[in-house]
Design a protein around this motif. Structure first.
Motif, PDB file in Angstrom:
ATOM      1  N   PHE A  88       0.851  -1.183   0.000  1.00 47.62           N
ATOM      2  CA  PHE A  88       0.000   0.000   0.000  1.00 47.62           C
ATOM      3  C   PHE A  88       0.892   1.241   0.000  1.00 47.62           C
ATOM      4  N   PRO A  89       0.865   1.981  -1.101  1.00 50.63           N
ATOM      5  CA  PRO A  89       0.109   1.712  -2.333  1.00 50.63           C
ATOM      6  C   PRO A  89       0.782   0.600  -3.144  1.00 50.63           C
ATOM      7  N   PRO A  90       0.044  -0.002  -4.092  1.00 49.60           N
ATOM      8  CA  PRO A  90       0.668  -0.986  -4.974  1.00 49.60           C
ATOM      9  C   PRO A  90       1.845  -0.357  -5.714  1.00 49.60           C
ATOM     10  N   LEU A  91       2.911  -1.147  -5.875  1.00 54.35           N
ATOM     11  CA  LEU A  91       4.180  -0.613  -6.374  1.00 54.35           C
ATOM     12  C   LEU A  91       4.264  -0.604  -7.900  1.00 54.35           C
ATOM     13  N   THR A  92       4.545   0.572  -8.450  1.00 56.31           N
ATOM     14  CA  THR A  92       4.913   0.660  -9.862  1.00 56.31           C
ATOM     15  C   THR A  92       6.313   0.077 -10.001  1.00 56.31           C
ATOM     16  N   THR A  93       6.535  -0.775 -11.008  1.00 57.43           N
ATOM     17  CA  THR A  93       7.813  -1.476 -11.111  1.00 57.43           C
ATOM     18  C   THR A  93       8.066  -1.930 -12.545  1.00 57.43           C
ATOM     19  N   VAL A  94       9.263  -2.391 -12.792  1.00 61.63           N
ATOM     20  CA  VAL A  94       9.613  -2.973 -14.080  1.00 61.63           C
ATOM     21  C   VAL A  94       9.582  -4.491 -13.923  1.00 61.63           C
ATOM     22  N   ARG A  95       8.770  -5.148 -14.714  1.00 59.87           N
ATOM     23  CA  ARG A  95       8.596  -6.596 -14.586  1.00 59.87           C
ATOM     24  C   ARG A  95       9.599  -7.351 -15.440  1.00 59.87           C
ATOM     25  N   GLN A  96      10.290  -8.312 -14.805  1.00 57.46           N
ATOM     26  CA  GLN A  96      11.050  -9.286 -15.583  1.00 57.46           C
ATOM     27  C   GLN A  96      10.445 -10.665 -15.300  1.00 57.46           C
ATOM     28  N   PRO A  97      10.370 -11.528 -16.304  1.00 58.63           N
ATOM     29  CA  PRO A  97       9.692 -12.821 -16.143  1.00 58.63           C
ATOM     30  C   PRO A  97      10.545 -13.808 -15.358  1.00 58.63           C
ATOM     31  N   LYS A  98      10.423 -13.762 -14.036  1.00 62.85           N
ATOM     32  CA  LYS A  98      11.304 -14.526 -13.148  1.00 62.85           C
ATOM     33  C   LYS A  98      11.155 -16.031 -13.340  1.00 62.85           C
ATOM     34  N   TYR A  99       9.911 -16.501 -13.398  1.00 65.02           N
ATOM     35  CA  TYR A  99       9.656 -17.929 -13.587  1.00 65.02           C
ATOM     36  C   TYR A  99      10.258 -18.395 -14.909  1.00 65.02           C
ATOM     37  N   GLU A 100      10.066 -17.587 -15.959  1.00 66.50           N
ATOM     38  CA  GLU A 100      10.596 -17.937 -17.278  1.00 66.50           C
ATOM     39  C   GLU A 100      12.117 -17.933 -17.295  1.00 66.50           C
ATOM     40  N   VAL A 101      12.733 -17.065 -16.490  1.00 59.69           N
ATOM     41  CA  VAL A 101      14.199 -17.054 -16.383  1.00 59.69           C
ATOM     42  C   VAL A 101      14.689 -18.400 -15.857  1.00 59.69           C
ATOM     43  N   GLY A 102      14.009 -18.915 -14.826  1.00 62.27           N
ATOM     44  CA  GLY A 102      14.386 -20.215 -14.270  1.00 62.27           C
ATOM     45  C   GLY A 102      14.225 -21.337 -15.282  1.00 62.27           C
ATOM     46  N   ARG A 103      13.118 -21.324 -16.007  1.00 59.68           N
ATOM     47  CA  ARG A 103      12.891 -22.347 -17.021  1.00 59.68           C
ATOM     48  C   ARG A 103      13.930 -22.257 -18.137  1.00 59.68           C
ATOM     49  N   ALA A 104      14.259 -21.032 -18.543  1.00 60.29           N
ATOM     50  CA  ALA A 104      15.243 -20.848 -19.617  1.00 60.29           C
ATOM     51  C   ALA A 104      16.595 -21.424 -19.219  1.00 60.29           C
ATOM     52  N   ALA A 105      16.951 -21.289 -17.940  1.00 56.94           N
ATOM     53  CA  ALA A 105      18.232 -21.827 -17.471  1.00 56.94           C
ATOM     54  C   ALA A 105      18.276 -23.342 -17.632  1.00 56.94           C
ATOM     55  N   VAL A 106      17.184 -24.020 -17.286  1.00 54.95           N
ATOM     56  CA  VAL A 106      17.132 -25.482 -17.412  1.00 54.95           C
ATOM     57  C   VAL A 106      17.131 -25.881 -18.881  1.00 54.95           C
ATOM     58  N   GLU A 107      16.461 -25.112 -19.722  1.00 53.48           N
ATOM     59  CA  GLU A 107      16.474 -25.414 -21.158  1.00 53.48           C
ATOM     60  C   GLU A 107      17.890 -25.348 -21.717  1.00 53.48           C
ATOM     61  N   ILE A 108      18.671 -24.380 -21.251  1.00 51.92           N
ATOM     62  CA  ILE A 108      20.072 -24.286 -21.680  1.00 51.92           C
ATOM     63  C   ILE A 108      20.853 -25.502 -21.201  1.00 51.92           C
ATOM     64  N   VAL A 109      20.610 -25.907 -19.944  1.00 48.34           N
ATOM     65  CA  VAL A 109      21.279 -27.099 -19.393  1.00 48.34           C
ATOM     66  C   VAL A 109      20.975 -28.312 -20.253  1.00 48.34           C
ATOM     67  N   GLN A 110      19.703 -28.512 -20.579  1.00 49.17           N
ATOM     68  CA  GLN A 110      19.322 -29.668 -21.390  1.00 49.17           C
ATOM     69  C   GLN A 110      19.989 -29.619 -22.765  1.00 49.17           C
ATOM     70  N   GLN A 111      20.037 -28.445 -23.349  1.00 47.68           N
ATOM     71  CA  GLN A 111      20.640 -28.298 -24.675  1.00 47.68           C
ATOM     72  C   GLN A 111      22.122 -28.636 -24.636  1.00 47.68           C
ATOM     73  N   LEU A 112      22.812 -28.159 -23.615  1.00 49.02           N
ATOM     74  CA  LEU A 112      24.247 -28.422 -23.501  1.00 49.02           C
ATOM     75  C   LEU A 112      24.530 -29.885 -23.202  1.00 49.02           C
ATOM     76  N   LEU A 113      23.723 -30.498 -22.332  1.00 45.87           N
ATOM     77  CA  LEU A 113      23.935 -31.901 -21.987  1.00 45.87           C
ATOM     78  C   LEU A 113      23.648 -32.820 -23.166  1.00 45.87           C
ATOM     79  N   SER A 114      22.603 -32.523 -23.918  1.00 45.32           N
ATOM     80  CA  SER A 114      22.245 -33.387 -25.044  1.00 45.32           C
ATOM     81  C   SER A 114      23.211 -33.251 -26.210  1.00 45.32           C
TER      82      SER A 114
END
Length: 343
Positions: A291-317
């Motif tokens: 209160f009040p709700p915060l104006t902010t810059v959004r970054q897709p945090k969940y997607e960042v985590g998923r992207a990291a694992v996708e890179i891991v899979q790509q490198l391992l395969s």
């Protein structure tokens, strides 16, 4: 006759599956791991019998044979920060979908503790390590980690000049969006509350913010460095509110610092946004509930985590050692913590 499993597990053993299928243990193992060299009918029979017997493979024992752990290490600075919790959820969900587990470590941005976590994960045969907001890696530490021979993905670190893969938000754009929001609402004298000077991620946001602000004629920015935590934002804001000199807005390097500013404002009797506007960066879940709700810059945090694992899979395969770099987009989320100034 089906033999029960080991006393410690209570499950059906691989030997029991092999005997029921009339094959050797080696053939049973290869059938269940979908390896080559097994007749399709034999493989299908073994898999069917394993399902009927409710056989569950001992992943630890399999790891001793294959040298694989099916485990990914995740090092964050502090899981209590909701930003890291959202990233961790993305990592875990993507890892589970690929049949891997996640082991979490907290570094507290301490280089020594961080390296202990790295060594511990490597001792446990982690197939890859994802590091989020890590302490500064010395050249020696970088060489040690690189020599381990497993994929390393750094989150929220610039991709240039690194031997490791990275996933990073577009911090330049984010800093510019924050500045444009304040300028559009009439703010010309502002405070840039950012993290330690050596924090590359926050430094890029800060630099882009200041550059965009000062491109507007007559705009002035007072940059203050503090810890990039709620406590850091709180302590810095206590001093800021004691020494305000016409500033009409505060831009913070992340939402956690903004929450600290909000607490200090309540204690100092400063009203947001009536007395001073506030904008954060990250858009963690709590940002919409303050209160009040915060104006902010959004970054897709969940997607960042998923992207990291996708890179891991790509490198391992692929078995490739070449680093992969991804930059995720950001966007401005306007709420109620920034007021429009009237002339």
């Amino acid at each position: 006759m089906v033999k029960n499993g080991n006393p410690g597990t209570g499950g059906v053993t691989l030997q029991a599956v092999a005997e029921a299928a009339g094959v050797t243990i080696a053939t049973a193992s290869r059938s269940l791991n979908d390896a080559y060299g097994v007749h399709p009918e034999t493989k299908a029979r073994v898999q069917r019998i394993a399902e009927q017997l409710h056989y569950k493979p001992n992943r630890f024992a399999r790891g001793l044979v294959t040298g694989r752990s099916d485990m990914v290490g995740l090092i964050v600075s502090d899981i209590r920060n909701s930003y890291f919790a959202e990233v961790a959820r993305g990592v875990e969900d993507a890892a589970l979908e690929s049949g891997r587990d996640v082991m979490l470590c907290n570094s507290d941005l301490n280089a020594e503790r961080q390296m202990k976590s790295v060594n511990s994960l490597l001792d446990k045969r982690a197939e890859a390590i994802i590091m989020n907001s890590v302490a500064t890696l010395s050249r020696e530490d970088q060489q040690k980690i690189a020599a381990a021979g497993v994929p390393i993905v750094l989150l929220n670190r610039p991709g240039r000049d690194t031997t490791f893969s990275t996933v990073n938000a577009d911090n330049d754009k984010g800093g510019r969006l924050a500045a444009e929001c304040l300028l559009r609402n009439g703010h010309r004298k502002v405070i840039n509350l950012t993290g330690p000077k050596k924090h590359a991620n926050l430094s890029r946001r800060s630099t882009a913010f200041v550059k965009a602000m000062e491109a507007q004629r007559g705009a002035r920015v007072n940059t203050i460095h503090t810890l990039n935590t709620m406590q850091g934002g709180y302590e810095a804001a206590i001093e800021i509110f004691r020494n305000l000199n016409g500033e009409t807005a505060i831009a913070t390097g992340n939402d956690a610092m903004a929450f600290g500013v909000m607490r200090a404002a309540i204690e100092a009797g400063v009203r947001i946004p009536r007395d001073i506007s506030l904008i954060g960066f990250d858009d963690v879940e709590l940002s919409a509930m303050t209160f009040p709700p915060l104006t902010t810059v959004r970054q897709p945090k969940y997607e960042v985590g998923r992207a990291a694992v996708e890179i891991v899979q790509q490198l391992l395969s692929s078995g490739s050692k070449a680093p992969i770099h991804r930059v995720v987009d950001v966007e401005l989320v306007e709420r109620s913590s920034v007021a429009k100034l009237t002339k």
